[in-house]
Structures are given as C-alpha cells and as structure tokens.
Design a protein around this motif. Structure first.
Motif, PDB file in Angstrom:
ATOM      1  N   PHE A 150       0.824  -1.205   0.000  1.00  0.00           N
ATOM      2  CA  PHE A 150       0.000   0.000   0.000  1.00  0.00           C
ATOM      3  C   PHE A 150       0.856   1.252   0.000  1.00  0.00           C
ATOM      4  CE2 PHE A 150       0.955  -0.373   4.497  1.00  0.00           C
ATOM      5  CZ  PHE A 150       1.067   0.946   4.925  1.00  0.00           C
ATOM      6  N   ALA A 151       2.102   1.133   0.495  1.00  0.00           N
ATOM      7  CA  ALA A 151       2.977   2.296   0.645  1.00  0.00           C
ATOM      8  C   ALA A 151       3.484   2.823  -0.690  1.00  0.00           C
ATOM      9  CB  ALA A 151       4.153   1.960   1.555  1.00  0.00           C
ATOM     10  N   LEU A 152       3.154   2.157  -1.801  1.00  0.00           N
ATOM     11  CA  LEU A 152       3.473   2.728  -3.100  1.00  0.00           C
ATOM     12  C   LEU A 152       2.675   4.001  -3.340  1.00  0.00           C
ATOM     13  CD1 LEU A 152       3.665  -0.548  -5.245  1.00  0.00           C
ATOM     14  CD2 LEU A 152       5.570   0.866  -4.448  1.00  0.00           C
ATOM     15  N   ASN A 153       1.584   4.188  -2.605  1.00  0.00           N
ATOM     16  CA  ASN A 153       0.791   5.405  -2.656  1.00  0.00           C
ATOM     17  C   ASN A 153       1.220   6.309  -1.500  1.00  0.00           C
ATOM     18  OD1 ASN A 153      -1.515   7.180  -1.813  1.00  0.00           O
ATOM     19  ND2 ASN A 153      -2.440   6.319  -3.654  1.00  0.00           N
ATOM     20  N   GLU A 154       1.780   7.457  -1.813  1.00  0.00           N
ATOM     21  CA  GLU A 154       2.354   8.319  -0.787  1.00  0.00           C
ATOM     22  C   GLU A 154       1.301   8.857   0.170  1.00  0.00           C
ATOM     23  OE1 GLU A 154       6.014   9.584   0.774  1.00  0.00           O
ATOM     24  OE2 GLU A 154       5.497   8.201  -0.838  1.00  0.00           O
ATOM     25  N   ALA A 155       0.114   9.161  -0.342  1.00  0.00           N
ATOM     26  CA  ALA A 155      -0.943   9.652   0.533  1.00  0.00           C
ATOM     27  C   ALA A 155      -1.378   8.573   1.519  1.00  0.00           C
ATOM     28  CB  ALA A 155      -2.136  10.132  -0.294  1.00  0.00           C
ATOM     29  N   ALA A 156      -1.313   7.319   1.091  1.00  0.00           N
ATOM     30  CA  ALA A 156      -1.660   6.222   1.993  1.00  0.00           C
ATOM     31  C   ALA A 156      -0.632   6.111   3.117  1.00  0.00           C
ATOM     32  CB  ALA A 156      -1.753   4.908   1.219  1.00  0.00           C
ATOM     33  N   ILE A 157       0.639   6.408   2.821  1.00  0.00           N
ATOM     34  CA  ILE A 157       1.655   6.435   3.872  1.00  0.00           C
ATOM     35  C   ILE A 157       1.318   7.522   4.890  1.00  0.00           C
ATOM     36  CG2 ILE A 157       4.060   6.993   4.406  1.00  0.00           C
ATOM     37  CD1 ILE A 157       4.907   5.663   1.861  1.00  0.00           C
ATOM     38  N   ASN A 158       0.950   8.696   4.406  1.00  0.00           N
ATOM     39  CA  ASN A 158       0.625   9.787   5.323  1.00  0.00           C
ATOM     40  C   ASN A 158      -0.575   9.436   6.195  1.00  0.00           C
ATOM     41  OD1 ASN A 158       2.711  11.371   4.348  1.00  0.00           O
ATOM     42  ND2 ASN A 158       1.438  12.365   2.806  1.00  0.00           N
ATOM     43  N   ASN A 159      -1.573   8.805   5.588  1.00  0.00           N
ATOM     44  CA  ASN A 159      -2.732   8.391   6.378  1.00  0.00           C
ATOM     45  C   ASN A 159      -2.322   7.358   7.423  1.00  0.00           C
ATOM     46  OD1 ASN A 159      -4.947   9.942   5.527  1.00  0.00           O
ATOM     47  ND2 ASN A 159      -5.247   8.681   3.715  1.00  0.00           N
ATOM     48  N   PHE A 160      -1.565   6.357   7.003  1.00  0.00           N
ATOM     49  CA  PHE A 160      -1.109   5.324   7.934  1.00  0.00           C
ATOM     50  C   PHE A 160      -0.262   5.925   9.050  1.00  0.00           C
ATOM     51  CE2 PHE A 160       2.444   2.403   9.011  1.00  0.00           C
ATOM     52  CZ  PHE A 160       1.719   1.432   9.691  1.00  0.00           C
ATOM     53  N   GLY A 161       0.598   6.865   8.686  1.00  0.00           N
ATOM     54  CA  GLY A 161       1.514   7.441   9.660  1.00  0.00           C
ATOM     55  C   GLY A 161       0.815   8.219  10.748  1.00  0.00           C
ATOM     56  N   PHE A 162      -0.099   9.110  10.354  1.00  0.00           N
ATOM     57  CA  PHE A 162      -0.747   9.931  11.391  1.00  0.00           C
ATOM     58  C   PHE A 162      -2.058  10.560  10.970  1.00  0.00           C
ATOM     59  CE2 PHE A 162       1.925  12.855   9.012  1.00  0.00           C
ATOM     60  CZ  PHE A 162       1.200  14.042   8.953  1.00  0.00           C
ATOM     61  N   GLU A 163      -2.276  10.796   9.667  1.00  0.00           N
ATOM     62  CA  GLU A 163      -3.422  11.602   9.276  1.00  0.00           C
ATOM     63  C   GLU A 163      -4.754  10.912   9.548  1.00  0.00           C
ATOM     64  OE1 GLU A 163      -3.159  13.144   5.334  1.00  0.00           O
ATOM     65  OE2 GLU A 163      -1.374  14.361   5.764  1.00  0.00           O
ATOM     66  N   HIS A 164      -4.800   9.587   9.399  1.00  0.00           N
ATOM     67  CA  HIS A 164      -6.080   8.897   9.620  1.00  0.00           C
ATOM     68  C   HIS A 164      -6.579   9.079  11.043  1.00  0.00           C
ATOM     69  CE1 HIS A 164      -5.427   5.199  12.140  1.00  0.00           C
ATOM     70  NE2 HIS A 164      -4.173   5.481  11.880  1.00  0.00           N
ATOM     71  N   LEU A 165      -5.666   9.290  11.976  1.00  0.00           N
ATOM     72  CA  LEU A 165      -6.063   9.426  13.374  1.00  0.00           C
ATOM     73  C   LEU A 165      -6.920  10.672  13.573  1.00  0.00           C
ATOM     74  CD1 LEU A 165      -2.582   8.509  14.837  1.00  0.00           C
ATOM     75  CD2 LEU A 165      -4.647   7.076  14.944  1.00  0.00           C
ATOM     76  N   LYS A 166      -6.473  11.791  13.056  1.00  0.00           N
ATOM     77  CA  LYS A 166      -7.216  13.042  13.174  1.00  0.00           C
ATOM     78  C   LYS A 166      -8.502  12.994  12.348  1.00  0.00           C
ATOM     79  CE  LYS A 166      -7.906  17.452  14.092  1.00  0.00           C
ATOM     80  NZ  LYS A 166      -8.462  17.836  15.412  1.00  0.00           N
TER      81      LYS A 166
END
Length: 539
Positions: A150-166
């Motif tokens: 999934f990490a081939l999609n950069e926005a998915a990395i950002n969501n996984f990293g922290f954005e999905h939490l907010k």
C-alpha cells in the motif's frame, strides 16, 4: 430501553440523563454526512454507509445494545489519484457513559478496527461493554499487511503514519454529536504495537483532542525497528551459517532461564530481574557457544549464529540522524528472557524465500524487507540483504523523512501535559517484536528533561516481565480503561496494578504490574502464583 437514538440537551448534559432525550434513531444515522470543513485535515468529507442496531441478545454480542455505524472518509480533491478511502466503524451504545475511545490498530493496519473488542494487550478491558462510544479505522488502505505494498501510494503512507487518526477522530465526534446531541465529555485513545504508536502519535501531534491515552508496546521508532529487522535478516541469511533453527532458538531461552529465572526469588519461568540478567550476558553467551565456534549441532550456537544473536541484542546505531536527532534503535532482550522461537520470532526455515515470509524467515526481517521495498525505495525487486544501512546513499533523506511521518519519537509532549492529559504506557520485557528498550529510553529521556515529579504527574509506565508481543510466559488481563478514567476524572493516579495471567497453562495466577524501574520480586513466603507474594523492587 430500545436504541432509538440519543439527543436533546447541551454539552453539559449529565451522561446518566442523555438517553431520556433521544431524538435520532440508529436507522436515521444511515446516510449521514460530515462535511470536509468539520474535519481538521484535508478530506473530501465523510459519509455513513450503514447503521444497524446490535441487540444485547444477539449471538456473539457481550457489549450490550449499540448502534453499529459503518462509513468512509474520502480523499480530498487534491489527493493523488488512487488514494484509498479511510473506512471506519463507530459504535454508539444505548447505555452511553458520555465518553469516547478511539482504538488503535496493529501491524500495517489494513482492516477496520471495530472497537468491539478489548483494548489490545489489556484483556479484561472492553470499552464498548463499559459504556464508551468506540471507533476505529483501517488507517486508509485495505489488506496488504504482509507486504506493505500500500505504501506505493504516498498519501496512503501519510494516512497510515498519522493523518487517519485526526480524520477519523473528527468524523466520529461529529457523528457522535449528531446521534447523542452532545459531544463526549472525555476523549480517550487506546492501542498496542502500531496502536501504541498511534497513541503516542496523538499525544505528540493532536494533544488537544484527547484527555487520556493508553499506549501499550508502542512502536515508537517505526523506522528503527524495520531497519533493525533488516540487520537481523542480513546476519541470519546474508552470513553463511547465520540462521538459528527452532531447536537453537529454544536453547537460547532455556539457557537464559537456567541463569536468570531465580534472580527474582521465584523459579517460575519468568525473568523478572532483567537488569541482573543483563549483567550475565557474557556468561550466557559463553554457555551457548560451540567450543570450536563451528556449528556442531543443536546443543550450542556457532559464532555465525551468535552474530545473529548480537544483531538482535545490540542496538542498531546509524552514522546519520533520523527525525528528532534519533540515530539509534535499542536492541531486544533475547538474552534476558524474550522468546524468539514463536510465530513472531526468527522463523522456521534456513532457506530465504522471495519475498521473505514471517513464518519462514521471521517477523522482523520479513517486515523490514517490505519496508525497504515499498516505503523507502518503491522497488519491489530490491535485494534487502545487500542494502547498506550505514550508507543508504540516495535513500538517506527518504529514511529521515519517513521516520517523522511514521513514528512517534518526538520528545516534546509538553502540550499534552499542559492540557492535563494522562498517559499510561505498558510494555512486556520479553517483547520480540517491539523492543521494550526503545520505550524505556524514551521514558528515561522524559525524566531527564522534565524531572521525575513532572513526569509522574501525567505518565505511568509499566514493564511486564515474561510478556512478549501479546504472547509469552505471562500475559496479564488488567482493566486499563478504569485505571485511565479514574485518573482523568477523579485525579486518582494508578500506582501498582494487578495483572491476572491469561496463558492457558498458568491461567489465573497473578502478579503486580510494577511501575518502571521496579520489578516484582518474590517476598519469600506465600504462593508464587499470587500477586500479594511479590513486592515491586528496584533493580
């Protein structure tokens, strides 16, 4: 009372009176939306795709009656093409206590956290059954936990990293207010492993959103643990004879127990006095070594195999700094009681598969290999055995950037402390997936920076001897949510807690859960299976 929805009153309505003023039914929640403007990070808004009543009498439900809300948060119009939705579940109990708990995920996520089960690594604490509104998400992708592609999609990395939490928090709170006509009185987060990292992430990034956090076995230094996994794989498979078979994996644990089990006063299969055991590391290594250094069978380890032990035991130290000045990932307690012979250990095969698998080649290496391929290099064909960790060349800045996006090593948590937030951290000293020594170092740095008194005002840190990554010789059930809620709402800070063993062979025995740096030491009398027979003792 049937789940006809909640409503009426303002944000100060007592929790005990909320149900009397319900105006929205569970069915009414289906199709509800949350505008992008109500979510603190950029999205395309959120919508509810289904809402159904789960009755208290439904088969398999022990959480009482609640409204199960399923929905999605869509990417902002500016997001890259192909960015996945964030799928979520929100549970709205009829007998609501007026509070909410966001529950964290595990591994690379990829499945929706339902919020219907116990807090991870805290069996015995089920927030939904305790009256909390609960929610969680898939972190912005589905599946792919084995390969991390999934990490081939950069926005998915950002969501996984922290954005999905907010994004998930703000969406859930908007829907909670639509249903109950009031916002939660208290907001909590609870999780372990990746969920523990997520807990520390909200403390560091979104302090104003949470009154209390439970962060069990937090993967604080996410990049570090993945890079150490590569180092371990390189030792096991990149060095001739470096792989340690299952029999020898078990031999390591037996040798450690022979030398260290009794150091806490009780011979019970648990290394509790880890500090004393660490002082014996050279003796244990000598006892494990084959006399000639060559592999002579399953009764000893060769020098190459001891090199793999060192790759696990020793800190990974990089000649460059990751985010927040971090250049180290603290090693594991393989010579202090951590068992690497299980399903999350070193694997069962001397043959390296392509790609490596957890079962055959070990959890740490398989996950580290995927991290390099998909997060770092975007090259699924990368040969991680020959990746130079010390000199990553064109990928060095990428490693630095990722360690900030997917990690929770920011030492500045003053905003959370200032807003009165409370934090409970628990970590097993025999954890074979997330090194407890990283968490210990982070905590010690907080004490060195702010002083013990200040840290005590908002952090409680517990180490659990014998506990691995949700497995091990001692896996305690403990009521994490009650301990946290009493601290937040009543000002009663938890001290020594009691954990009841959930391991089948020793189910029901109890031990004190001691605050770091103390450990449970047998007093010399009474049953060794009863917590009262132990005293929390400084090493």
């Amino acid at each position: 009372m049937l789940l006809a929805g909640c409503g009426g009153g303002d944000d100060n309505t007592p929790a005990s009176s909320q149900q009397a003023a319900q105006t929205v039914t569970c069915a009414d929640m289906s199709g509800k939306t949350v505008p992008a403007a109500s979510i603190g990070l950029a999205t395309g808004g959120a919508s509810v795709t289904s809402a159904t009543v789960v009755k208290a009498t439904d088969a398999g439900n022990s959480n009482g009656e609640y409204c199960k809300v399923i929905g999605k948060i869509t990417p902002a119009a500016s997001a890259a093409a192909g960015t996945p939705d964030i799928n979520f579940e929100l549970n709205l109990p009829t007998a609501w206590n007026g509070k909410a708990v966001q529950m964290g995920g595990g591994g690379y996520n990829g499945t929706v956290v339902t919020g219907t089960t116990a807090v991870s690594f805290a069996p015995g604490s089920v927030p939904l059954a305790q009256g909390y509104a609960t929610f969680g998400s898939d972190s912005g992708h589905t599946g792919n936990s084995a390969t991390a592609d999934f990490a081939l999609n950069e926005a998915a990395i950002n969501n996984f990293g922290f954005e999905h939490l907010k994004k998930t928090h703000d969406t859930a709170f908007a829907l909670i207010k639509q249903f109950y006509a009031k916002s939660p009185d208290k907001s909590y987060f609870a999780g372990a492993s990746t969920g523990g990292r997520e807990g520390m992430t909200v403390v560091e990034r979104f302090a104003s959103d949470y009154d209390g956090v439970i962060a069990n076995a937090p993967a604080l230094n996410f990049s570090g643990v993945r890079l150490q996994g590569v180092k371990i794989g390189q030792a096991a498979y990149g060095t001739p004879g470096g792989y340690i078979n299952t029999a020898k994996q078990k031999l390591i644990l037996k040798t450690v127990l022979d030398n260290c089990d009794a150091d806490d006063g009780a011979t019970d299969g648990i290394v509790s006095n880890v500090a004393a055991c660490r002082a014996k590391a050279s003796t244990i290594t000598a006892a494990l070594r084959c006399p000639s250094g060559a592999d002579t069978g399953d009764s000893c380890l060769s020098d190459a195999q001891l090199g793999t032990v060192a790759a696990i035991q020793d800190d990974l130290v990089l000649p460059y700094q990751l985010a927040y000045g971090v250049n180290r990932h603290q090693g594991y307690n393989i010579l202090q009681g951590a068992d690497f012979s299980g399903g999350l250990g070193l694997g069962t095969s001397a043959t390296l598969l392509s790609p490596p698998t957890v079962a055959a080649n070990g959890y740490l290496y398989a996950q580290g290999d995927g991290y390099l391929k998909y997060f770092v290099t975007k090259n699924p064909s990368l040969d991680s055995l020959h990746f130079d960790l010390n000199n990553p060349g064109q990928y060095q800045q990428r490693l630095v950037d990722l360690s900030a996006t997917v990690g929770a090593m920011n030492p500045d948590i003053s905003a959370y402390r200032s807003r009165g937030g409370k934090l409970i951290i628990l970590h097993g000293l025999a954890d074979e997936v997330i090194s407890p020594n990283v968490t210990i170092a982070y905590y010690n740095a907080q004490v060195a920076k702010d002083g013990q008194s200040a840290v005590d005002s908002y952090i409680r840190f517990y180490n659990v001897p014998g506990m691995g990554h949700g497995d091990g010789t001692f896996v305690p059930a403990w009521d994490a949510m009650t301990a946290l809620d009493k601290w937040v709402t009543q000002g009663t800070a938890p001290d020594v807690l009691v954990g009841t063993d959930t391991v089948t062979a020793t189910s029901g025995r109890s031990r004190p859960l001691c605050r770091y740096p103390t450990y449970p030491r047998y007093k010399g009398s009474g049953s060794i299976n009863v917590a009262d027979s132990y005293a929390c003792t400084a090493p």
